[in-house]
Structures are given as structure tokens and as C-alpha cells.
Design an enzyme around this catalytic site. Sequence first.
Site, PDB file in Angstrom:
ATOM      1  N   TYR A 161      33.691  40.863  45.528  1.00  0.00           N
ATOM      2  CA  TYR A 161      34.886  41.446  44.870  1.00  0.00           C
ATOM      3  C   TYR A 161      36.140  41.030  45.754  1.00  0.00           C
ATOM      4  O   TYR A 161      37.117  40.723  45.247  1.00  0.00           O
ATOM      5  CB  TYR A 161      34.508  42.869  44.707  1.00  0.00           C
ATOM      6  CG  TYR A 161      35.979  43.613  44.020  1.00  0.00           C
ATOM      7  CD1 TYR A 161      36.156  43.267  42.702  1.00  0.00           C
ATOM      8  CD2 TYR A 161      36.428  44.463  44.827  1.00  0.00           C
ATOM      9  CE1 TYR A 161      37.292  44.266  42.342  1.00  0.00           C
ATOM     10  CE2 TYR A 161      37.486  45.422  44.418  1.00  0.00           C
ATOM     11  CZ  TYR A 161      37.817  45.235  43.144  1.00  0.00           C
ATOM     12  OH  TYR A 161      38.968  45.769  42.554  1.00  0.00           O
ATOM     13  N   LYS A 211      39.681  39.271  45.171  1.00  0.00           N
ATOM     14  CA  LYS A 211      41.184  39.791  45.157  1.00  0.00           C
ATOM     15  C   LYS A 211      41.933  39.337  46.354  1.00  0.00           C
ATOM     16  O   LYS A 211      43.111  39.114  46.310  1.00  0.00           O
ATOM     17  CB  LYS A 211      40.869  41.315  45.743  1.00  0.00           C
ATOM     18  CG  LYS A 211      40.389  42.117  44.443  1.00  0.00           C
ATOM     19  CD  LYS A 211      41.475  42.203  42.987  1.00  0.00           C
ATOM     20  CE  LYS A 211      40.611  42.452  41.777  1.00  0.00           C
ATOM     21  NZ  LYS A 211      41.425  42.398  40.765  1.00  0.00           N
TER      22      LYS A 211
HETATM   23  P1  NDP Z   1      38.894  49.809  34.752  1.00  0.00           P
HETATM   24  O1  NDP Z   1      37.388  49.200  34.825  1.00  0.00           O
HETATM   25  O2  NDP Z   1      39.235  51.153  34.675  1.00  0.00           O
HETATM   26  O3  NDP Z   1      39.410  48.929  33.539  1.00  0.00           O
HETATM   27  C1  NDP Z   1      39.388  47.498  33.246  1.00  0.00           C
HETATM   28  C2  NDP Z   1      40.066  46.813  32.337  1.00  0.00           C
HETATM   29  O4  NDP Z   1      39.796  45.501  32.425  1.00  0.00           O
HETATM   30  C3  NDP Z   1      39.469  47.313  30.934  1.00  0.00           C
HETATM   31  O5  NDP Z   1      40.652  47.357  30.114  1.00  0.00           O
HETATM   32  C4  NDP Z   1      38.788  46.207  30.385  1.00  0.00           C
HETATM   33  O6  NDP Z   1      38.538  45.799  29.100  1.00  0.00           O
HETATM   34  C5  NDP Z   1      39.376  45.014  30.961  1.00  0.00           C
HETATM   35  N1  NDP Z   1      38.378  43.911  31.447  1.00  0.00           N
HETATM   36  C6  NDP Z   1      37.345  43.771  31.954  1.00  0.00           C
HETATM   37  N2  NDP Z   1      37.091  42.383  31.808  1.00  0.00           N
HETATM   38  C7  NDP Z   1      37.751  41.747  31.075  1.00  0.00           C
HETATM   39  C8  NDP Z   1      37.719  40.420  30.340  1.00  0.00           C
HETATM   40  N3  NDP Z   1      36.670  39.626  30.740  1.00  0.00           N
HETATM   41  N4  NDP Z   1      38.783  40.405  29.561  1.00  0.00           N
HETATM   42  C9  NDP Z   1      39.667  40.954  29.210  1.00  0.00           C
HETATM   43  N5  NDP Z   1      39.699  42.375  29.801  1.00  0.00           N
HETATM   44  C10 NDP Z   1      38.474  42.798  30.490  1.00  0.00           C
HETATM   45  O7  NDP Z   1      39.551  49.069  35.833  1.00  0.00           O
HETATM   46  P2  NDP Z   1      40.655  49.637  36.788  1.00  0.00           P
HETATM   47  O8  NDP Z   1      41.906  50.136  35.864  1.00  0.00           O
HETATM   48  O9  NDP Z   1      40.311  50.472  37.867  1.00  0.00           O
HETATM   49  O10 NDP Z   1      41.349  48.368  37.544  1.00  0.00           O
HETATM   50  C11 NDP Z   1      42.333  47.356  37.150  1.00  0.00           C
HETATM   51  C12 NDP Z   1      42.535  46.280  37.930  1.00  0.00           C
HETATM   52  O11 NDP Z   1      42.808  46.886  39.097  1.00  0.00           O
HETATM   53  C13 NDP Z   1      41.273  45.322  38.400  1.00  0.00           C
HETATM   54  O12 NDP Z   1      41.713  44.104  38.426  1.00  0.00           O
HETATM   55  C14 NDP Z   1      40.712  46.096  39.443  1.00  0.00           C
HETATM   56  O13 NDP Z   1      39.967  45.108  40.270  1.00  0.00           O
HETATM   57  C15 NDP Z   1      41.875  46.469  40.288  1.00  0.00           C
HETATM   58  N6  NDP Z   1      41.836  47.604  41.340  1.00  0.00           N
HETATM   59  C16 NDP Z   1      41.463  48.809  41.066  1.00  0.00           C
HETATM   60  C17 NDP Z   1      41.266  49.771  41.926  1.00  0.00           C
HETATM   61  C18 NDP Z   1      40.737  51.179  41.521  1.00  0.00           C
HETATM   62  O14 NDP Z   1      40.545  51.919  42.662  1.00  0.00           O
HETATM   63  N7  NDP Z   1      40.594  51.483  40.507  1.00  0.00           N
HETATM   64  C19 NDP Z   1      41.735  49.321  43.495  1.00  0.00           C
HETATM   65  C20 NDP Z   1      42.270  48.094  43.672  1.00  0.00           C
HETATM   66  C21 NDP Z   1      42.394  47.233  42.515  1.00  0.00           C
HETATM   67  P3  NDP Z   1      37.823  46.650  28.092  1.00  0.00           P
HETATM   68  O15 NDP Z   1      38.197  48.143  27.894  1.00  0.00           O
HETATM   69  O16 NDP Z   1      37.619  45.955  26.851  1.00  0.00           O
HETATM   70  O17 NDP Z   1      36.095  46.578  28.926  1.00  0.00           O
END
Ligand code: NDP
Length: 248
Positions: free
Chosen positions: A156, A160
Site C-alpha cells: 500500500y 502511495k
Molecule cells: P474508503 O474505503 O472509506 O472509501 C473508498 C472510496 O473509493 C469509495 O468511494 C469507493 O467506492 C472508492 N473506490 C474504491 N475502489 C475503487 C475503484 N476501483 N474505482 C472507483 N472507486 C473506487 O476510503 P477513504 O475515504 O479512507 O480513503 C480515500 C483515499 O484516501 C484513498 O486513496 C486512501 O488510500 C487515502 N487515505 C486514507 C487514509 C485514512 O486514514 N482513511 C489515510 C491516508 C490516505 P465504493 O463505495 O463504490 O466502493
Amino acid sequence: MFRLTGKVAVVTGGSRGIGRACCEALAEHGAHVVINYVRGEQAARECADAIIAAGGTAELAAFDVADTAATETALEAIIKAHGKIDILVANAGISIDGLLLRVKDEDLDKLWHTNVTGSITCARVAMKSMMRARSGRIIFMSSVVGEMGNVGQTAYAATKAAVIGAAKSIAREYAARNVTVNAIAPGFIDTDMTHAMNDQAKEAVLKAVPLGRTGSARDIAAACVYLASDEAGYVTGQVLRVNGGMYV
Ligand code: NDP
């Protein structure tokens, strides 16, 4: 400040968590928001309804960012319908954790295709519109672990770190076209992604956060609005760390 009226913003993974907060905040500041999701139609619809109820405008776009052809088709259709994409938030991402010796090939592929290929594909299509307009904002969602690494997150964290390299390169390539490209590196944010962690792991992470609390999706959305705004016009190729001091 931070007026986005008349702008068209696409947020990948906008149905939940950080992406949803970005959608709501961009819409609050006047942007028309295209909410991408892959599976969670109900959640995406709730996000659109909340935006519309608050007086904003939004629409849904279902596509899997790991599917390059589907992503290109969907984004080209958005450009055709609106004449442009002004703001791209390449936020969709997944995490699959595991110690190095247990990292599976299929998980490496899945992480790479979603987090890296997906983000770069979106940027590539959106850039065509931004180049024509000689203006645009691209925001990649990285992570604190992309800069500092973390036990159990080799695969992961690598994805990133990769999006930071992509953001910096695209920033250099398209600065002359007045397109800015930056990455946000969130720390430990309270979303479905972190809900999956066990209490012991959460406690350990929190001990490493000087501000002593988890971040909220709104904390990240505020950074997103700033980077999307005219006021951030002299900021490009940067990593904006929103992590409570976890990595300085
Ligand atoms: P969530 O798991 O809460 O939400 C993920 C979102 O991404 C959902 O809307 C999901 O859609 C969508 N998604 C996943 N796979 C795909 C795909 N193949 N195509 C289109 N949409 C997709 O994640 P977070 O909100 O926590 O994270 C958002 C971003 O921030 C990510 O890139 C994560 O790596 C990054 N991040 C998060 C952190 C945290 O602490 N939460 C820390 C650092 C970075 P659906 O609902 O349809 O599944």
C-alpha cells in the site's frame, strides 16, 4: 475566498469517506461535482442528495478506476457533456495490508491498478481538457505512509509513494499550461478504511499523532478545496500533509 463557481470537479471514490467530504466541500464552494464510485451506488446517491439539499449540484458516474478503458470512456463522456473538467481529485483507493513475506502477487496487482494506474489514467484524460483550457487542478490522494513507510503496509505504501512521484512529474510537465498538480498526504483519518483496523493497531497509531486525535474527512476536504482554488495558483508539485503532526 476559495470560490469554485462554474467549475466542474470530478472526485473518484466520492461516495464515501474522504472522497465524499471532498465532494461536499467542493460543492459548498460552488463547483458542480461528479461523484465517482464503483460498487456503492446507494452511498453515492446519498452524497449527491446531501449536496443538492444544501443548494449545490452533483451527478453520479459509476466506473472502476482500475479498468482503464471504462475510466477513459466515462471521463471523456463527462468532458463531452460539460465541455471540460476543471478539477480532478484522484482519491479512489484501496488498502490491503500484510507483512512483506505474506504479500500476495494478486494483491500487489490490485493495489497498483487501483491506486496508481487508476489515478494516472484519470489525470491523463482530464489533462486533455485542462490543456485546452490552459487551466486546471489535479489533486492526488497519497498517504502519510507513502512518505514514512509503515510495518505491514509495504504494498500500500509503495502505491502511495508512487502517486507522489506521479504528481511531481505531471506538475513539472504541465506547469507551462497553467495546470497545477499536487498530492494530499492524509494521516490517520476516521473512515471505513480505518474502521477495519483492530483497536490495538488504532491505539498504536494514535500514540504517534502529536495532536492526539484521528483526523476527520472534513480535515482533508479543507485541504482539497484550498488546492482546487484560484488562491492556490502558485502551489504545484507539493505534498500537503494533513496528519496531526504524525510525520513532519
Ligand atoms: P474508503 O474505503 O472509506 O472509501 C473508498 C472510496 O473509493 C469509495 O468511494 C469507493 O467506492 C472508492 N473506490 C474504491 N475502489 C475503487 C475503484 N476501483 N474505482 C472507483 N472507486 C473506487 O476510503 P477513504 O475515504 O479512507 O480513503 C480515500 C483515499 O484516501 C484513498 O486513496 C486512501 O488510500 C487515502 N487515505 C486514507 C487514509 C485514512 O486514514 N482513511 C489515510 C491516508 C490516505 P465504493 O463505495 O463504490 O466502493
